[in-house]
Design a protein around this motif. Structure first.
Motif, PDB file in Angstrom:
ATOM      1  N   VAL A  77       0.838  -1.192   0.000  1.00 59.94           N
ATOM      2  CA  VAL A  77       0.000   0.000   0.000  1.00 59.94           C
ATOM      3  C   VAL A  77       0.878   1.249   0.000  1.00 59.94           C
ATOM      4  O   VAL A  77       2.059   1.201   0.361  1.00 59.94           O
ATOM      5  N   VAL A  78       0.287   2.364  -0.393  1.00 61.12           N
ATOM      6  CA  VAL A  78       0.979   3.650  -0.330  1.00 61.12           C
ATOM      7  C   VAL A  78       0.888   4.169   1.103  1.00 61.12           C
ATOM      8  O   VAL A  78      -0.185   4.169   1.704  1.00 61.12           O
ATOM      9  N   THR A  79       2.014   4.626   1.661  1.00 59.75           N
ATOM     10  CA  THR A  79       2.035   5.085   3.051  1.00 59.75           C
ATOM     11  C   THR A  79       2.359   6.566   3.176  1.00 59.75           C
ATOM     12  O   THR A  79       2.533   7.063   4.287  1.00 59.75           O
ATOM     13  N   VAL A  80       2.401   7.285   2.056  1.00 53.89           N
ATOM     14  CA  VAL A  80       2.616   8.729   2.102  1.00 53.89           C
ATOM     15  C   VAL A  80       1.926   9.359   0.892  1.00 53.89           C
ATOM     16  O   VAL A  80       1.915   8.786  -0.192  1.00 53.89           O
ATOM     17  N   THR A  81       1.301  10.520   1.094  1.00 52.63           N
ATOM     18  CA  THR A  81       0.616  11.215   0.004  1.00 52.63           C
ATOM     19  C   THR A  81       1.622  12.015  -0.817  1.00 52.63           C
ATOM     20  O   THR A  81       2.760  12.216  -0.399  1.00 52.63           O
TER      21      THR A  81
END
Length: 346
Positions: A77-81
């Motif tokens: 998953v992506v953990t930073v925008t």
């Protein structure tokens, strides 16, 4: 004394006077600014006022915890925008470390929940599970806004935690109930919370907790990704698309689609959000416009412009009727399955 020596002594005297003026000016400036510096003779405490506690996190001395890694962690998953705000998933934080940091701050957390009409039936599960999972070990006040105070159940609360009941009138349309939330949140912050609360979260009552929701969720402005749209392309997100509405988000714009049923942050940020959304909603109403998803539409417009400092994954507001997908390792808070035709007044 000859003329040359006289000039030298005059220059020395002038320099001494100038040095004295500079010394007293700098000393006064330091006193006025509240900032003091160390010198070679003695250490003087540094006094600096920090307005936002999010920028100064202190851990207890000698606290033991697992060493952080820069090369191992969640890779599914992506953990930073793109604007570098953390996206919080299970496995991306150390709960013991975070709790230790915020326990030193002795923080206080307020929660707002609205139980009007038949929505009071959800209060027992909400309050009971909040006491089991929400910010355990911290000072918490749950503000229940309801038209039926007698239906607020008595729940045994730990020390420093309490339920506060606030009476509100019933509405004939569920859209009006939804819309008034921002007004009531704004008023609550103005009237009661400024002197005794650090953070506030605004949650849907037709939900219950299943797992930890704690200090990992704290931030200046906190949004929760909607579980129904976290894999949806931007073109399919249900923003308000009519330019006439103040909740308008044009095609090709927007980041994520955020829940109206869970958001929070420090008082200043949530106050600005609530006040802005209320103002825009009321202005739309005067023009005969109601945004597609009422306050949720206005919240998404606000958070597209005012980027959240922390984004919570769909773990923080799942939906009971949804199958659990592989990236969801834990469900922390979830909307219960219900019959809207039965509980909504229209």
């Amino acid at each position: 004394m000859n003329m040359g020596n006289s000039k030298v002594w005059t220059l020395v005297l002038l320099l001494a006077v100038l040095a004295g003026v500079v010394y007293y000016y700098m000393a006064g400036l330091q006193r006025r600014s509240g900032i003091f510096f160390e010198n070679e003779d003695q250490s003087v405490p540094v006094e600096i006022t920090i307005k936002d506690p999010e920028f100064h996190l202190v851990a207890p001395d000698h606290l033991k915890y697992k060493q952080p890694s820069l090369v191992q962690g969640r890779s599914d998953v992506v953990t930073v925008t793109p604007w570098l705000a953390p996206v919080v998933w299970e496995g991306t934080f150390d709960p013991s470390l975070l709790d230790s940091v915020y326990r030193l701050k002795n923080i206080s957390v307020a929660v707002t929940v609205f139980a009007v009409g038949k929505y009071t039936r959800f209060l027992p599960d909400f309050l009971k599970t909040a006491e089991q999972h929400f910010f355990l070990g911290f000072r918490v006040r749950l503000y229940v806004f309801t038209d039926q105070p007698d239906k607020v159940p008595k729940v045994s609360m730990a020390k420093g935690r309490q339920v506060m009941v606030r009476l509100v009138p019933i509405s004939k349309r569920w859209q009006e109930i939804s819309a008034r939330r921002m007004e009531l949140i704004q008023t609550l912050i103005e009237a009661e919370l400024q002197s005794n609360t650090d953070y506030i979260f605004c949650l849907d009552v037709d939900s219950k907790f299943h797992g930890r929701w704690g200090t990992e969720s704290l931030g200046s402005l906190v949004a929760v990704i909607h579980p129904g749209y976290y894999t949806t392309p931007r073109t399919g997100l249900p923003y308000e698309r009519r330019p006439q509405s103040r909740a308008y988000v044009a095609h090709g714009e927007g980041d994520f689609y955020y829940c109206g049923g869970a958001f929070g942050g420090i008082l200043q940020e949530v106050y600005l959000l609530a006040k802005t959304c209320r103002t825009n909603f009321e202005a739309d109403a005067k023009d005969g416009i109601e945004a597609a998803w009422q306050e949720e539409s206005h919240l998404n417009r606000f958070m597209w412009i005012n980027k959240p400092s922390k984004v919570l994954s769909p773990e923080y507001l799942w939906q009971d009727f949804k199958a659990i997908t592989p990236e969801i390792h834990i469900i922390r808070f979830s909307g219960v399955t219900k019959n809207y035709a039965d509980i909504r007044p229209n």
